[in-house]
Motif scaffolding. Structure first.
Motif, PDB file in Angstrom:
ATOM      1  N   ALA A 180      49.863  42.525  36.081  1.00 34.14           N
ATOM      2  CA  ALA A 180      51.129  43.054  35.337  1.00 34.14           C
ATOM      3  C   ALA A 180      50.792  43.373  34.169  1.00 34.14           C
ATOM      4  N   GLU A 181      51.479  44.087  33.195  1.00 35.23           N
ATOM      5  CA  GLU A 181      50.999  44.244  31.751  1.00 35.23           C
ATOM      6  C   GLU A 181      51.017  42.658  31.030  1.00 35.23           C
ATOM      7  N   TYR A 182      52.317  41.889  31.664  1.00 32.74           N
ATOM      8  CA  TYR A 182      52.416  40.693  30.818  1.00 32.74           C
ATOM      9  C   TYR A 182      52.146  39.997  31.787  1.00 32.74           C
ATOM     10  N   LEU A 183      52.481  38.474  30.970  1.00 36.10           N
ATOM     11  CA  LEU A 183      52.098  36.868  31.975  1.00 36.10           C
ATOM     12  C   LEU A 183      52.008  35.643  31.252  1.00 36.10           C
ATOM     13  N   CYS A 184      53.434  35.353  32.076  1.00 34.48           N
ATOM     14  CA  CYS A 184      53.786  34.220  31.165  1.00 34.48           C
ATOM     15  C   CYS A 184      52.536  32.873  31.842  1.00 34.48           C
ATOM     16  N   ILE A 185      52.344  32.013  30.931  1.00 33.86           N
ATOM     17  CA  ILE A 185      51.773  31.239  31.732  1.00 33.86           C
ATOM     18  C   ILE A 185      51.680  29.809  30.533  1.00 33.86           C
ATOM     19  N   ALA A 186      51.966  28.456  30.662  1.00 36.13           N
ATOM     20  CA  ALA A 186      52.002  27.149  30.693  1.00 36.13           C
ATOM     21  C   ALA A 186      50.431  26.965  29.467  1.00 36.13           C
ATOM     22  N   GLU A 187      51.443  26.883  28.342  1.00 33.59           N
ATOM     23  CA  GLU A 187      50.008  26.621  26.948  1.00 33.59           C
ATOM     24  C   GLU A 187      49.244  25.212  28.112  1.00 33.59           C
ATOM     25  N   LYS A 238      49.356  39.386  26.551  1.00 35.01           N
ATOM     26  CA  LYS A 238      49.319  40.829  27.300  1.00 35.01           C
ATOM     27  C   LYS A 238      48.116  41.264  27.962  1.00 35.01           C
ATOM     28  N   VAL A 239      48.324  41.159  29.666  1.00 34.32           N
ATOM     29  CA  VAL A 239      46.901  41.665  30.228  1.00 34.32           C
ATOM     30  C   VAL A 239      46.336  42.872  29.784  1.00 34.32           C
ATOM     31  N   CYS A 240      44.808  42.143  30.040  1.00 32.08           N
ATOM     32  CA  CYS A 240      44.114  43.557  29.595  1.00 32.08           C
ATOM     33  C   CYS A 240      43.247  44.097  30.434  1.00 32.08           C
ATOM     34  N   ALA A 241      42.797  42.910  31.222  1.00 35.21           N
ATOM     35  CA  ALA A 241      42.318  42.629  32.683  1.00 35.21           C
ATOM     36  C   ALA A 241      42.406  42.070  33.841  1.00 35.21           C
ATOM     37  N   MET A 245      57.475  46.493  31.558  1.00 35.40           N
ATOM     38  CA  MET A 245      56.245  46.560  32.244  1.00 35.40           C
ATOM     39  C   MET A 245      56.505  47.413  33.266  1.00 35.40           C
ATOM     40  N   ARG A 246      55.234  47.322  33.659  1.00 36.32           N
ATOM     41  CA  ARG A 246      54.578  47.725  35.081  1.00 36.32           C
ATOM     42  C   ARG A 246      53.462  46.365  35.401  1.00 36.32           C
ATOM     43  N   ALA A 247      53.980  46.894  36.575  1.00 36.51           N
ATOM     44  CA  ALA A 247      53.401  45.425  37.731  1.00 36.51           C
ATOM     45  C   ALA A 247      53.097  46.101  38.763  1.00 36.51           C
ATOM     46  N   VAL A 248      52.527  45.667  39.738  1.00 36.38           N
ATOM     47  CA  VAL A 248      52.280  45.731  40.850  1.00 36.38           C
ATOM     48  C   VAL A 248      53.193  45.138  42.150  1.00 36.38           C
ATOM     49  N   VAL A 249      54.113  45.181  42.399  1.00 35.76           N
ATOM     50  CA  VAL A 249      54.608  44.825  43.050  1.00 35.76           C
ATOM     51  C   VAL A 249      54.923  44.668  44.656  1.00 35.76           C
ATOM     52  N   TYR A 250      55.462  43.346  45.931  1.00 28.99           N
ATOM     53  CA  TYR A 250      55.223  43.833  47.261  1.00 28.99           C
ATOM     54  C   TYR A 250      56.138  42.909  47.463  1.00 28.99           C
ATOM     55  N   ASP A 251      57.534  43.369  48.749  1.00 31.48           N
ATOM     56  CA  ASP A 251      59.028  42.878  49.117  1.00 31.48           C
ATOM     57  C   ASP A 251      58.409  42.560  50.077  1.00 31.48           C
ATOM     58  N   ARG A 252      57.547  42.508  50.978  1.00 32.35           N
ATOM     59  CA  ARG A 252      57.759  41.976  52.362  1.00 32.35           C
ATOM     60  C   ARG A 252      56.119  41.881  52.803  1.00 32.35           C
ATOM     61  N   VAL A 276      35.686  42.053  42.088  1.00 28.45           N
ATOM     62  CA  VAL A 276      36.462  43.753  41.793  1.00 28.45           C
ATOM     63  C   VAL A 276      37.923  43.555  40.611  1.00 28.45           C
ATOM     64  N   VAL A 277      37.052  43.972  39.799  1.00 27.14           N
ATOM     65  CA  VAL A 277      38.107  44.398  38.898  1.00 27.14           C
ATOM     66  C   VAL A 277      39.218  45.620  38.459  1.00 27.14           C
ATOM     67  N   LEU A 278      40.533  45.467  38.328  1.00 24.16           N
ATOM     68  CA  LEU A 278      41.914  45.447  37.495  1.00 24.16           C
ATOM     69  C   LEU A 278      41.947  46.192  35.516  1.00 24.16           C
ATOM     70  N   THR A 279      41.501  46.821  35.875  1.00 21.95           N
ATOM     71  CA  THR A 279      42.128  47.493  34.165  1.00 21.95           C
ATOM     72  C   THR A 279      43.618  47.032  33.653  1.00 21.95           C
ATOM     73  N   VAL A 280      44.227  46.855  33.078  1.00 20.18           N
ATOM     74  CA  VAL A 280      45.794  47.251  33.025  1.00 20.18           C
ATOM     75  C   VAL A 280      46.389  47.889  31.991  1.00 20.18           C
ATOM     76  N   SER A 281      45.536  46.881  30.327  1.00 20.13           N
ATOM     77  CA  SER A 281      45.814  47.727  29.380  1.00 20.13           C
ATOM     78  C   SER A 281      44.448  48.048  28.453  1.00 20.13           C
ATOM     79  N   PRO A 282      44.755  49.199  27.865  1.00 19.66           N
ATOM     80  CA  PRO A 282      43.433  49.062  27.324  1.00 19.66           C
ATOM     81  C   PRO A 282      43.260  48.368  26.115  1.00 19.66           C
ATOM     82  N   ALA A 283      41.553  47.726  25.956  1.00 18.63           N
ATOM     83  CA  ALA A 283      42.054  46.267  25.241  1.00 18.63           C
ATOM     84  C   ALA A 283      41.927  46.718  23.955  1.00 18.63           C
TER      85      ALA A 283
END
Length: 327
Positions: free
Chosen positions: A111-118, A33-36, A1-8, A320-327
């Motif tokens: 990122a295009e996908y995210l896990c979160i506890a119920e 599946k993150v859309c925005a 999946m595509r994601a925005v990352v940073y290491d420093r 400020v909104v980021l569109t991640v995946s099309p709806a």
């Protein structure tokens, strides 16, 4: 999946798009599946390790986020999207559900996908609202609710909200009205009509008037942008008035110093308390037409550096909104 990352830690340019492994939900987790998503001030401060706030705050930030480098490579807290899959123990959500929420200090929403506890801060999206409008609903509202509750805001009390055009400020105006308070909002000239449309009883243009000099007093002064102070606000508080900031470690000391006083007080609590049930409240208010997230700009995920630079100007109006995946 595509994601925005940073290491420093560093400026916005440390962010980059990278292909990473898609997370798999544990038995009690939901895969969204993150859309925005959004870029907010927590993302900005975490990415730079709070360098702009001084050495002490920066060191404390690294203790939380990672001493030598970021513990979580993917930023982003707010999200809206669709449930892709669920763990074996999940009963509240099903594949295809439209959800929104906030991952807090676990981040991961850029990122295009995210896990979160119920059991985490996730809930059904408000009816009739799209992904881009749902993603920015939680952060400003959570922070505003935390502050208004700290102030013990009551019906018909007079509150002044300083910085009323930001993400927290625009949420604060609407929520203070929901609590039945008399709301005075302070913002710049270009945002006066917007803030008035959110329900402020009166709006002060700080470019034309200094509220500390007009003789008015308030039960609560809410600094929604961290650009004022108790010292500057004290004369505009009623005898038992409360000053509520959104940040600033000096306010912890002021909270302790004024706690036993019968007069004016500072109320600032760390860590902030964000309750899952507040998502339900936000959803109900949106569906009732009593709350909305103000959106300044919308960017694609690969424009995250540009979006981040804009957030750092501290001139954004709302979110400020980021569109991640099309709806």
């Amino acid at each position: 999946m595509r994601a925005v990352v940073y290491d420093r830690y560093g400026p916005p340019d440390v962010l980059r798009i990278e292909d990473v492994e898609r997370p798999s939900p544990r038995e009690d987790e939901v895969l969204v599946k993150v859309c925005a998503t959004t870029v907010n001030r927590l993302d900005v401060h975490t990415r730079e390790a709070n360098r702009s706030s001084g050495l002490t705050v920066s060191l404390l930030s690294r203790v939380v986020s990672g001493v030598r480098g970021p513990r979580h490579r993917i930023l982003g807290t707010e999200f809206a999207g669709e449930v892709e899959s669920v763990g074996s123990a999940v009963s509240e959500f099903a594949v295809g559900d439209r959800v929104f929420g906030n991952s807090g200090l676990r981040f991961g929403a850029h990122a295009e996908y995210l896990c979160i506890a119920e059991s985490g801060r996730i809930g059904p999206m408000p009816r009739g609202v799209g992904f881009e409008e749902s993603a920015p609903l939680s952060d400003g509202a959570f922070n505003a609710l935390w502050c208004l509750r700290s102030a013990k805001l009551e019906k018909q009390q007079r509150i002044l909200i300083y910085g009323a055009s930001g993400a927290i400020g625009t949420a604060g105006v609407q929520l203070a009205r929901y609590f039945g308070a008399d709301v005075t909002a302070v913002c710049g000239t270009k945002n006066v009509e917007l803030v008035r449309s959110l329900g402020a009883d009166r709006v002060i243009d700080y470019m034309k008037e200094d509220f500390t000099q007009n003789g008015e007093t308030y039960d609560v002064i809410f600094d929604a942008v961290g650009k004022h102070s108790f010292r500057r606000s004290e004369g505009s508080l009623k005898p038992a008035g409360v000053y509520v900031p959104t940040d600033g470690f000096k306010n912890l000391w002021l909270t302790l110093r004024t706690a036993r006083s019968k007069g004016k007080k500072v109320r600032f609590q760390l860590p902030p308390q964000y309750a899952r049930q507040d998502l339900r409240l936000i959803k109900e208010l949106v569906e009732a037409g009593k709350f909305r997230a103000v959106i300044d700009r919308r960017h694609r995920l690969d424009e995250v550096v540009e979006a981040t630079r804009y957030v750092e100007t501290q001139q954004k109006v709302g979110n400020v909104v980021l569109t991640v995946s099309p709806a």
